[in-house]
Design a protein around this motif. Structure first.
Motif, PDB file in Angstrom:
ATOM      1  N   PRO A 130       0.772  -1.243   0.000  1.00 35.90           N
ATOM      2  CA  PRO A 130       0.000   0.000   0.000  1.00 35.90           C
ATOM      3  C   PRO A 130       0.808   1.301   0.000  1.00 35.90           C
ATOM      4  CG  PRO A 130      -0.964  -1.567   1.510  1.00 35.90           C
ATOM      5  CD  PRO A 130       0.337  -2.162   1.041  1.00 35.90           C
ATOM      6  N   LEU A 131       1.991   1.299   0.591  1.00 39.22           N
ATOM      7  CA  LEU A 131       2.773   2.535   0.647  1.00 39.22           C
ATOM      8  C   LEU A 131       3.651   2.748  -0.591  1.00 39.22           C
ATOM      9  CD1 LEU A 131       3.857   2.415   4.406  1.00 39.22           C
ATOM     10  CD2 LEU A 131       1.961   3.685   3.380  1.00 39.22           C
ATOM     11  N   ALA A 132       3.604   1.810  -1.549  1.00 42.79           N
ATOM     12  CA  ALA A 132       4.476   1.897  -2.723  1.00 42.79           C
ATOM     13  C   ALA A 132       4.126   3.074  -3.632  1.00 42.79           C
ATOM     14  CB  ALA A 132       4.425   0.599  -3.515  1.00 42.79           C
ATOM     15  N   LEU A 133       2.854   3.424  -3.696  1.00 42.92           N
ATOM     16  CA  LEU A 133       2.394   4.515  -4.559  1.00 42.92           C
ATOM     17  C   LEU A 133       2.880   4.327  -6.000  1.00 42.92           C
ATOM     18  CD1 LEU A 133       3.055   7.462  -2.087  1.00 42.92           C
ATOM     19  CD2 LEU A 133       0.883   6.299  -2.518  1.00 42.92           C
ATOM     20  N   ILE A 134       2.610   3.137  -6.552  1.00 41.65           N
ATOM     21  CA  ILE A 134       3.080   2.783  -7.881  1.00 41.65           C
ATOM     22  C   ILE A 134       2.663   3.830  -8.915  1.00 41.65           C
ATOM     23  CG2 ILE A 134       2.898   1.025  -9.713  1.00 41.65           C
ATOM     24  CD1 ILE A 134       4.569   0.188  -7.246  1.00 41.65           C
ATOM     25  N   HIS A 135       3.607   4.236  -9.723  1.00 36.73           N
ATOM     26  CA  HIS A 135       3.483   5.223 -10.801  1.00 36.73           C
ATOM     27  C   HIS A 135       3.314   6.657 -10.311  1.00 36.73           C
ATOM     28  CE1 HIS A 135       3.640   1.976 -13.594  1.00 36.73           C
ATOM     29  NE2 HIS A 135       2.495   1.468 -13.210  1.00 36.73           N
ATOM     30  N   ALA A 136       3.427   6.880  -9.025  1.00 40.30           N
ATOM     31  CA  ALA A 136       3.389   8.244  -8.493  1.00 40.30           C
ATOM     32  C   ALA A 136       4.802   8.832  -8.540  1.00 40.30           C
ATOM     33  CB  ALA A 136       2.873   8.232  -7.052  1.00 40.30           C
ATOM     34  N   PRO A 137       4.924  10.147  -8.464  1.00 37.49           N
ATOM     35  CA  PRO A 137       6.264  10.753  -8.478  1.00 37.49           C
ATOM     36  C   PRO A 137       7.153  10.276  -7.330  1.00 37.49           C
ATOM     37  CG  PRO A 137       4.579  12.426  -8.793  1.00 37.49           C
ATOM     38  CD  PRO A 137       3.865  11.149  -8.454  1.00 37.49           C
ATOM     39  N   ASN A 138       6.540   9.887  -6.223  1.00 34.89           N
ATOM     40  CA  ASN A 138       7.311   9.408  -5.071  1.00 34.89           C
ATOM     41  C   ASN A 138       7.150   7.904  -4.869  1.00 34.89           C
ATOM     42  OD1 ASN A 138       4.629   9.676  -4.376  1.00 34.89           O
ATOM     43  ND2 ASN A 138       5.033  10.371  -2.306  1.00 34.89           N
ATOM     44  N   GLU A 139       7.069   7.168  -5.963  1.00 30.81           N
ATOM     45  CA  GLU A 139       6.946   5.708  -5.942  1.00 30.81           C
ATOM     46  C   GLU A 139       8.130   5.083  -5.219  1.00 30.81           C
ATOM     47  OE1 GLU A 139       7.399   2.322  -9.426  1.00 30.81           O
ATOM     48  OE2 GLU A 139       6.499   4.226  -9.906  1.00 30.81           O
ATOM     49  N   SER A 140       7.865   3.987  -4.505  1.00 31.53           N
ATOM     50  CA  SER A 140       8.938   3.280  -3.804  1.00 31.53           C
ATOM     51  C   SER A 140       8.559   1.811  -3.657  1.00 31.53           C
ATOM     52  CB  SER A 140       9.182   3.885  -2.422  1.00 31.53           C
ATOM     53  OG  SER A 140       8.052   3.661  -1.597  1.00 31.53           O
ATOM     54  N   VAL A 141       9.546   0.994  -3.365  1.00 29.10           N
ATOM     55  CA  VAL A 141       9.306  -0.427  -3.114  1.00 29.10           C
ATOM     56  C   VAL A 141      10.094  -0.825  -1.876  1.00 29.10           C
ATOM     57  CG1 VAL A 141       9.564  -2.773  -4.001  1.00 29.10           C
ATOM     58  CG2 VAL A 141       8.948  -0.928  -5.556  1.00 29.10           C
ATOM     59  N   ASP A 142       9.419  -1.479  -0.964  1.00 29.16           N
ATOM     60  CA  ASP A 142      10.058  -1.976   0.246  1.00 29.16           C
ATOM     61  C   ASP A 142      10.912  -3.193  -0.129  1.00 29.16           C
ATOM     62  OD1 ASP A 142      10.698  -3.234   2.661  1.00 29.16           O
ATOM     63  OD2 ASP A 142       8.771  -2.740   3.565  1.00 29.16           O
ATOM     64  N   PRO A 143      12.206  -3.179   0.137  1.00 28.92           N
ATOM     65  CA  PRO A 143      13.063  -4.325  -0.204  1.00 28.92           C
ATOM     66  C   PRO A 143      12.574  -5.651   0.381  1.00 28.92           C
ATOM     67  CG  PRO A 143      14.408  -2.454   0.438  1.00 28.92           C
ATOM     68  CD  PRO A 143      12.972  -2.084   0.726  1.00 28.92           C
ATOM     69  N   ARG A 144      11.891  -5.603   1.510  1.00 30.58           N
ATOM     70  CA  ARG A 144      11.358  -6.845   2.086  1.00 30.58           C
ATOM     71  C   ARG A 144      10.291  -7.458   1.177  1.00 30.58           C
ATOM     72  NH1 ARG A 144       9.971  -4.179   7.685  1.00 30.58           N
ATOM     73  NH2 ARG A 144       9.315  -2.704   6.117  1.00 30.58           N
ATOM     74  N   GLU A 145       9.561  -6.606   0.464  1.00 32.43           N
ATOM     75  CA  GLU A 145       8.549  -7.122  -0.455  1.00 32.43           C
ATOM     76  C   GLU A 145       9.205  -7.827  -1.641  1.00 32.43           C
ATOM     77  OE1 GLU A 145       4.449  -5.969  -2.716  1.00 32.43           O
ATOM     78  OE2 GLU A 145       5.450  -4.424  -1.570  1.00 32.43           O
ATOM     79  N   ILE A 146      10.288  -7.274  -2.140  1.00 32.27           N
ATOM     80  CA  ILE A 146      11.024  -7.920  -3.232  1.00 32.27           C
ATOM     81  C   ILE A 146      11.541  -9.279  -2.766  1.00 32.27           C
ATOM     82  CG2 ILE A 146      13.041  -7.749  -4.734  1.00 32.27           C
ATOM     83  CD1 ILE A 146      12.636  -4.678  -4.605  1.00 32.27           C
ATOM     84  N   GLU A 147      12.062  -9.326  -1.549  1.00 32.91           N
ATOM     85  CA  GLU A 147      12.565 -10.588  -0.997  1.00 32.91           C
ATOM     86  C   GLU A 147      11.444 -11.617  -0.880  1.00 32.91           C
ATOM     87  OE1 GLU A 147      14.692 -12.360   3.046  1.00 32.91           O
ATOM     88  OE2 GLU A 147      14.133 -10.254   2.964  1.00 32.91           O
ATOM     89  N   ARG A 148      10.304 -11.208  -0.362  1.00 34.75           N
ATOM     90  CA  ARG A 148       9.182 -12.139  -0.190  1.00 34.75           C
ATOM     91  C   ARG A 148       8.669 -12.637  -1.540  1.00 34.75           C
ATOM     92  NH1 ARG A 148       7.108  -8.033   3.962  1.00 34.75           N
ATOM     93  NH2 ARG A 148       8.089  -8.768   5.877  1.00 34.75           N
ATOM     94  N   LEU A 149       8.649 -11.757  -2.520  1.00 33.41           N
ATOM     95  CA  LEU A 149       8.205 -12.171  -3.848  1.00 33.41           C
ATOM     96  C   LEU A 149       9.170 -13.193  -4.447  1.00 33.41           C
ATOM     97  CD1 LEU A 149       5.964 -11.758  -5.883  1.00 33.41           C
ATOM     98  CD2 LEU A 149       7.281  -9.895  -6.864  1.00 33.41           C
ATOM     99  N   ALA A 150      10.468 -12.998  -4.245  1.00 30.44           N
ATOM    100  CA  ALA A 150      11.462 -13.969  -4.720  1.00 30.44           C
ATOM    101  C   ALA A 150      11.284 -15.308  -4.021  1.00 30.44           C
ATOM    102  CB  ALA A 150      12.868 -13.429  -4.505  1.00 30.44           C
ATOM    103  N   VAL A 151      11.019 -15.290  -2.722  1.00 29.88           N
ATOM    104  CA  VAL A 151      10.776 -16.525  -1.970  1.00 29.88           C
ATOM    105  C   VAL A 151       9.523 -17.215  -2.500  1.00 29.88           C
ATOM    106  CG1 VAL A 151      10.108 -17.438   0.297  1.00 29.88           C
ATOM    107  CG2 VAL A 151      11.992 -15.797   0.110  1.00 29.88           C
ATOM    108  N   ALA A 152       8.463 -16.444  -2.750  1.00 31.35           N
ATOM    109  CA  ALA A 152       7.229 -17.029  -3.271  1.00 31.35           C
ATOM    110  C   ALA A 152       7.462 -17.688  -4.624  1.00 31.35           C
ATOM    111  CB  ALA A 152       6.144 -15.951  -3.399  1.00 31.35           C
ATOM    112  N   GLU A 153       8.220 -17.042  -5.483  1.00 34.36           N
ATOM    113  CA  GLU A 153       8.501 -17.627  -6.789  1.00 34.36           C
ATOM    114  C   GLU A 153       9.305 -18.921  -6.653  1.00 34.36           C
ATOM    115  OE1 GLU A 153      10.363 -16.423 -11.119  1.00 34.36           O
ATOM    116  OE2 GLU A 153      10.062 -14.871  -9.619  1.00 34.36           O
ATOM    117  N   ALA A 154      10.288 -18.935  -5.771  1.00 34.44           N
ATOM    118  CA  ALA A 154      11.087 -20.139  -5.549  1.00 34.44           C
ATOM    119  C   ALA A 154      10.220 -21.271  -4.996  1.00 34.44           C
ATOM    120  CB  ALA A 154      12.244 -19.844  -4.602  1.00 34.44           C
ATOM    121  N   LEU A 155       9.350 -20.959  -4.048  1.00 33.48           N
ATOM    122  CA  LEU A 155       8.457 -21.972  -3.486  1.00 33.48           C
ATOM    123  C   LEU A 155       7.529 -22.533  -4.560  1.00 33.48           C
ATOM    124  CD1 LEU A 155       7.540 -20.220  -0.120  1.00 33.48           C
ATOM    125  CD2 LEU A 155       8.917 -22.301  -0.391  1.00 33.48           C
ATOM    126  N   PHE A 156       7.001 -21.648  -5.387  1.00 33.56           N
ATOM    127  CA  PHE A 156       6.109 -22.079  -6.472  1.00 33.56           C
ATOM    128  C   PHE A 156       6.854 -22.993  -7.442  1.00 33.56           C
ATOM    129  CE2 PHE A 156       4.871 -21.452 -10.902  1.00 33.56           C
ATOM    130  CZ  PHE A 156       3.620 -22.037 -10.881  1.00 33.56           C
TER     131      PHE A 156
END
Length: 79
Positions: free
Chosen positions: A45-71
């Motif tokens: 929710p805090l990523a504000l995708i496509h907004a001028p102040n867009e950001s990504v929490d590195p923990r989310e990237i890590e969790r997504l990588a773990v999810a892909e590996a598990l899948f």
């Protein structure tokens, strides 16, 4: 994928019907008509995708990588 996402993030997965306008999806669908296409993006929710102040929490990237590996591990053993 749903089980892997829940395991990696600790909460049930939700789905959105977005991304159909990404041209590469049409190429994949035409080239591999029997394939299922999964687009995964980081968007807490805090990523504000496509907004001028867009950001990504590195923990989310890590969790997504773990999810892909598990899948992929579960998919490989299910075949």
């Amino acid at each position: 994928m749903s089980a892997a996402m829940e395991q990696a993030f600790g909460t049930p997965m939700t789905t959105l019907g977005q991304g159909g306008s990404i041209p590469l999806c049409n190429v994949f669908a035409d080239t591999y008509p029997g394939a299922e296409i999964i687009l995964m993006g980081v968007e807490e929710p805090l990523a504000l995708i496509h907004a001028p102040n867009e950001s990504v929490d590195p923990r989310e990237i890590e969790r997504l990588a773990v999810a892909e590996a598990l899948f992929l591990r579960a998919y490989a053993t299910a075949r």
